[in-house]
Each structure stands twice: as C-alpha cells, then as structure tokens.
Write a protein that holds these residues in place. Structure first.
Motif, PDB file in Angstrom:
ATOM      1  N   ARG A   1      -0.116  40.243  39.201  1.00 20.59           N
ATOM      2  CA  ARG A   1       0.406  40.919  40.404  1.00 20.59           C
ATOM      3  C   ARG A   1      -0.252  42.278  40.621  1.00 20.59           C
TER       4      ARG A   1
ATOM      5  N   PRO B   1      -1.821  42.504  44.517  1.00 19.87           N
ATOM      6  CA  PRO B   1      -0.523  43.012  44.987  1.00 19.87           C
ATOM      7  C   PRO B   1       0.035  42.254  46.181  1.00 19.87           C
ATOM      8  N   ASN B   2      -0.820  41.587  46.939  1.00 19.63           N
ATOM      9  CA  ASN B   2      -0.325  40.783  48.071  1.00 19.63           C
ATOM     10  C   ASN B   2      -0.375  39.290  47.776  1.00 19.63           C
TER      11      ASN B   2
ATOM     12  N   ASP C   1       8.403  47.844  43.930  1.00 19.99           N
ATOM     13  CA  ASP C   1       9.042  48.414  45.134  1.00 19.99           C
ATOM     14  C   ASP C   1       8.957  47.481  46.336  1.00 19.99           C
ATOM     15  N   LYS C   2       8.845  46.178  46.076  1.00 19.91           N
ATOM     16  CA  LYS C   2       8.856  45.225  47.191  1.00 19.91           C
ATOM     17  C   LYS C   2      10.280  44.819  47.537  1.00 19.91           C
ATOM     18  N   ARG C   3      11.195  45.109  46.622  1.00 18.00           N
ATOM     19  CA  ARG C   3      12.627  44.864  46.854  1.00 18.00           C
ATOM     20  C   ARG C   3      13.374  46.111  46.390  1.00 18.00           C
TER      21      ARG C   3
ATOM     22  N   GLU D   1       8.963  42.080  41.483  1.00 25.93           N
ATOM     23  CA  GLU D   1       8.895  42.592  42.860  1.00 25.93           C
ATOM     24  C   GLU D   1       9.716  43.873  43.006  1.00 25.93           C
TER      25      GLU D   1
ATOM     26  N   ARG E   1       6.840  31.976  47.614  1.00 23.31           N
ATOM     27  CA  ARG E   1       7.508  32.851  48.590  1.00 23.31           C
ATOM     28  C   ARG E   1       8.664  32.134  49.267  1.00 23.31           C
TER      29      ARG E   1
END
Ligand SMILES: NC(=O)c1ccc[n+]([C@@H]2O[C@H](COP(=O)([O-])OP(=O)(O)OC[C@H]3O[C@@H](n4cnc5c(N)ncnc54)[C@H](O)[C@@H]3O)[C@@H](O)[C@H]2O)c1
Length: 327
Positions: A318, A322-323, A198-200, A194, A183
């Motif tokens: 992932r 997911p986290n 939909d994390k970015r 990512e 991270r």
C-alpha cells in the motif's frame, strides 16, 4: 500442465497465478474484472464471465486445459445477508455453467475456493473437516451448495475436485510484486491499514465483551502466498491420486482483533482511532482451523502466516501503491 484460473485477476487468484508460473505451469486467466484488476494479471487474460460457456469451452480447447482453479465469486458475508440472490446467481448458478462447460470440454481436475463460512458458528474448536456444515449466511450456503454439486459432478462425470475451505486470507506477495485491492475493503487488516493511511476516519471494533482473553473475536489468518502453495499441492495431489477431497486451510491458531490492531499500529507507526461498538449479529467469538489433514495429506506447511508478515507485506504494498491498482 495447462491451468485455467477463473477469478485470477482477484486477490487470492493473482497470487496463485504467480505461484503456478513460478512452478512452471502454463496459466490462462478468465475474469470479468468485476472486482479484479487487469494489472494484477501477468499471463493471458480472457475478460469474460465464468458463466459464458462458449468462452470457457474455447479456452479449454485452445489452451488444452488440464485443470481449473475456481476463485471467481462474490465474497462479502454482510452483503450476502442483504442480497442473497446476487450470491446464489454468481457463486452457484454461474459456477454450474462453468462446470458444465468444463465437463463438455473433457476437463477432469477442479480446485474450488470454499470457505470456513460453511461451518457457521462451529460447535467445537478447532474446526475439523468433520465439524457439521451449518452456514449462517447466503455466502456460506453458496459455497456449501457448490461443494455438494461437485460431489455429483464427480459421481456422474468423473470430475475430480479439491475443495479448500480457507479461513481468512491476509498479506500480499512478500516481494511486493502484487497486492490486495478489494473495494471497498471489508476485512480487518485492509480496513485498519486504510485508517492508518488516513483514508478512513476510524476503525470500528465490533464487540469487546466476547469470552476471549481480550474480549475481541479471534480468527485464523493465512498468508495469501501460503494459500497459493496449497493450490499447487492440491493440483499435484489431483494429478497423482485422482481423488476428490475437502480440506480446511487455516494455520490452526487464531489472533484476536485487538492483537491485529496492535500489530497494525506497530508496523505502520500510526495511532489508530479505534471506536468500540456492539457485537455484530452472528459473529462467533472464536474460530480457528484444525489443519492436520491438509498438512498430512497434501504436505502443506505455511511459511509466511505470522501476523507481522501478513500485516507488513500488505502495508508495504500500500505504501508503494497508495491508490491501489490503477485500473
Ligand atoms: N479473501 C478471503 O479471506 C476468503 C476467504 C474464504 C474464501 N474466499 C474465496 O476465495 C475466492 C477469491 O476471493 P478473493 O478474496 O481473492 O476475492 P476477489 O474479489 O479479489 O476475487 C474474485 C475474482 O473473481 C472475479 N469474478 C467474480 N465473479 C466472476 C464471474 N462471474 N466471472 C468471472 N470472474 C468473476 C472478480 O473480478 C475477481 O477478480 C472467492 O471464491 C472467495 O469466496 C476468500
């Protein structure tokens, strides 16, 4: 054989620990958890900095350490351009303290995580171990300085070392047991995954006008489990041959950024929002290894380093986490 893995809570380190355990080695990890994860470690873990000479000496003595594999470092090229002191302090100065503690404890075998960043912009392809080392970042410079230090520790103290110049690590354990959770993500596959999750909001594709077949940069990717087996080979070599050496660790072919993004879209089923942007300064068009020596001398053969496996193993992990790691 007893092995101390420095930085064994990190991405490549944790996969290497797993491979060592599979082969029957007794492993202890020293990691300050600055970017690593406690739950990635399934053996004894000492939470400490590698520059902590007392702890290193105690671990070397208590675990009767025969060999050390050193992954502990900062590894973001871009950050090193902005903050070189951070990189020289952690990657060079802390490593020197580690080496002194190990020499004091009588350790004679050392495997070092080096990088293709030592070559900078290679003047010919594929990149062999004889390609001139001209790093173009403090990160690459920090790796080269340690390689040079190692020669002198060998000369003065008989510390035999293998330096493995990784190209780009990718993928995660194919059995899904451990993963990759750096991270923030900075490398192409994790960043693209990512975006797929939909994390970015977008994937920024730097440079589409390179002199390559599809205009995007080409790099050599190695599956992390193949990197791990190379460390075991290097350990066996140091044990039988007792000779220091440096090897490139790439598969000897490259994938373009567009090829990777295509595979990411295929594996994830997501349509990525890809935004084209200018070249990043200092990014060579194409870098891939000549891996003849590591194959010939160490008998290393990659088994998982096809692009589909590298993307899908990371994606599967992932999906299940997911986290990421929860510590
Ligand atoms: N990932 C790649 O593609 C790549 C390519 C070339 C070289 N490398 C090298 O491989 C090694 C491992 O990289 P990674 O991708 O697994 O990164 P990572 O950040 O996941 O692993 C580094 C580990 O070292 C630990 N650490 C850092 N500084 C420490 C210190 N002073 N004392 C104790 N622990 C410390 C971190 O907590 C982390 O667990 C690094 O040396 C890196 O430079 C990585």
């Amino acid at each position: 054989m007893n092995v101390l893995v420095a930085g064994g809570a990190g991405y490549i380190g944790s996969h290497t620990v797993q491979e060592l355990q599979r082969r029957g080695y007794r492993v202890v990890v020293v990691d300050n958890l600055v970017s690593g994860h406690r739950s990635a470690v399934r053996c004894d873990l000492m939470v400490a900095d590698v520059s902590d000479r007392q702890t290193i000496a105690a671990v070397a003595r208590d675990y009767r350490i025969d060999a050390v594999i050193h992954f502990a470092a900062f590894a973001a090229v871009g950050e090193s351009m902005e903050n070189p002191g951070k990189y020289f302090a952690n990657n060079v100065v802390a490593t020197q303290a580690l080496l002194d503690a190990l020499v004091g404890a009588g350790v004679t075998r050392f495997i070092f995580s080096s990088s293709c960043a030592v070559y900078g912009q290679p003047n010919r392809l594929p990149v062999t171990e004889d390609t001139p080392a001209c790093p173009e970042s403090p990160y690459g410079e920090s790796k080269l300085i340690v390689e040079r230090m190692l020669r002198w520790y060998d000369y003065a103290h008989g510390l035999k070392f293998i330096s493995l110049r990784y190209f780009n690590a990718a993928g995660t354990a194919v059995d899904g047991s451990i993963g990759e959770d750096i991270r923030p993500a900075i490398r192409i596959i994790p960043v693209a995954l990512e975006v797929a999750m939909d994390k970015r909001p977008q994937f920024t594709l730097n440079g589409t006008d390179y002199d390559t077949p599809d205009g995007t940069c080409i790099r050599d990717y190695v599956h992390v489990q193949d990197l791990a087996t190379a460390h075991v080979r290097a350990l066996e070599y140091l044990t039988t041959e007792s000779r220091s050496d440096i090897f490139n660790l790439g598969i000897g072919r490259g994938y373009s950024n567009r090829q990777i993004l295509d595979v990411v879209q295929r594996v994830t089923g997501a349509s990525l929002n890809i935004v084209q942007s200018p070249r990043r300064e200092g990014d060579p068009a194409c870098v891939y290894a000549d891996s003849t020596r590591v194959r010939r001398v160490l008998g290393w053969e990659p088994r998982h380093s096809d692009i589909e496996t590298m993307v899908s193993s990371n994606w599967n992990w992932r999906q299940a986490h997911p986290n990421g790691y929860l510590d």
